[in-house]
Design an enzyme around this catalytic site. Sequence first.
Site, short mmCIF file in Angstrom:
data_model
loop_
_atom_site.label_atom_id
_atom_site.label_comp_id
_atom_site.label_asym_id
_atom_site.label_seq_id
_atom_site.Cartn_x
_atom_site.Cartn_y
_atom_site.Cartn_z
N TRP A 322 -12.48 19.04 0.19
CA TRP A 322 -13.14 20.27 0.63
C TRP A 322 -12.82 21.44 -0.79
O TRP A 322 -13.59 22.12 -1.03
CB TRP A 322 -12.65 20.89 1.79
CG TRP A 322 -13.16 22.27 1.98
CD1 TRP A 322 -14.62 22.53 2.70
CD2 TRP A 322 -12.58 23.66 1.85
NE1 TRP A 322 -14.54 24.12 2.76
CE2 TRP A 322 -13.40 24.42 2.38
CE3 TRP A 322 -11.33 23.89 1.50
CZ2 TRP A 322 -12.99 25.85 2.27
CZ3 TRP A 322 -10.77 25.27 1.25
CH2 TRP A 322 -11.78 26.26 1.79
N HIS A 323 -11.66 21.32 -1.20
CA HIS A 323 -11.39 22.30 -2.34
C HIS A 323 -12.20 21.92 -3.74
O HIS A 323 -12.34 22.98 -4.26
CB HIS A 323 -9.91 22.16 -2.61
CG HIS A 323 -9.06 23.17 -1.31
ND1 HIS A 323 -8.51 22.53 -0.50
CD2 HIS A 323 -8.69 24.35 -1.76
CE1 HIS A 323 -7.90 23.58 0.16
NE2 HIS A 323 -7.84 24.40 -0.57
N GLY A 324 -12.65 20.99 -3.80
CA GLY A 324 -13.16 20.61 -5.09
C GLY A 324 -13.70 19.19 -5.46
O GLY A 324 -13.04 18.21 -4.80
#
Length: 459
Positions: A322-324
Amino acid sequence: MVFSSYTFIFVFLPITFLIFHFFRRFGAGRTAITFLTLASFFFYAYWRPKYVIIIGASVLGNYCCAILMLNYRRFAKPLLLIGLTANVGLLCYFKYMGFFVEQLNSLAGTSFGFASRALPLGISFFTFQTMAYLVDSYREKEAEKSLVNFSFFVVFFAQLIAGPIVHHKAIIPQIKDLFRRDSYFAANTLLGLMFFSIGLFKKSVLADPLALPVMTVFDRGMNTNWADAWLGGLAYTEQLYFDFSGYSDMAIGLGLLFGVHIPINFNSPYKSDSIQVFWRRWHMTLSAFMRDYIYIPLGGNQRTFAAGLACLFITFLIGGFWHGAAWTFILWGAFHGAGIALHRIWRERNLSMPRFPAFALTFIFVVFGWVVFRAKSLQIAGEIWGSMIGSNGFTIQPAFVSNEYTIRIGLGLLIVWILPNPSQYLEKITWVKVVACATLMCVALIHVKGNAPFLYFDF
């Protein structure tokens, strides 16, 4: 426009504040909410106007989906799947499509192209919020019928870009209170300004100056000695915390200025004595979201012990991605997933460790995690990890990080380990604290750099 800019502090914020409270003062609560919602859209558009269409379409689409689920219960499940698919599709297109195409080309030897686009600010945050809203609307058979209220919940500028990830049950019920004159106006305004001043100080004075040593170490990656590797890792550990917690403090303060209570997002996470406690204190709203909408639906709290560990690992793997869209973020998620699974095994066997070694081990684990989180590639992360464990020797004299930054890093550690967090510090207001926060505000304003975005804008 960012919170730590003169344009926001001296133009957008005071104008929005005065007009909003003017409407509230004279009983025009609905007008006040509508104005604040439109001001939030303007705030978003200030960065890149064309992306207002995206967030506007997201707001309208999710609102209509929830209303249709409410009115046509026979089709609620298909509507929920359509809504969730649309949200995931939007996120995947902008955030992950380039990564997927790149991996496909690498594995299949194809040469598909994908024109990368600038990531719409806050897309991960407002997409998570709206997905949670749809799931809850389906489960509870109720939905917000006012489009203005729902729009305000999604786009309120205080938390739109980088969180905290607010739950609709925490925000929408507060809207009716905004229709009335605020009997706590003075207290909320003072407390809001104090939170904002602490957050601005964290960002402009503590976080931004650490960008240079972080870039110096992480952009080099290779041939970094032991001292530089550790100083770079510690610098990023502090920079990310002061930057993101500073943003969250400012968001809480801004919410109070407009009579909205935004949840606490950090609770001295670097004082934790286990990785489980760390995740209860770091980005607390994301941790709650992953628990409620990923871990529990996977059945992690109802399955066997081994299956629960697998659910934990999958949850953190998803959280990392989700972060990247990069293997570094996936590895970071796996790293923490493995760490928290090992901690649960340790606890299951009733093993224990003295407080200080537990604290030290947890902090070192977190620092190693932030290295791969910040690195531009797995190779660079591996090089820095290697230097940290002595693959290039144990040189204690840094070659690239100056003494000035070494002192800054040391002071930063004292701050995160010794001082209370803002919510504790401001639990009781005194004139001494008011003067202290006013001083922090003045110092922060001197150091403001309007071109320094918040780190979590990228996630």
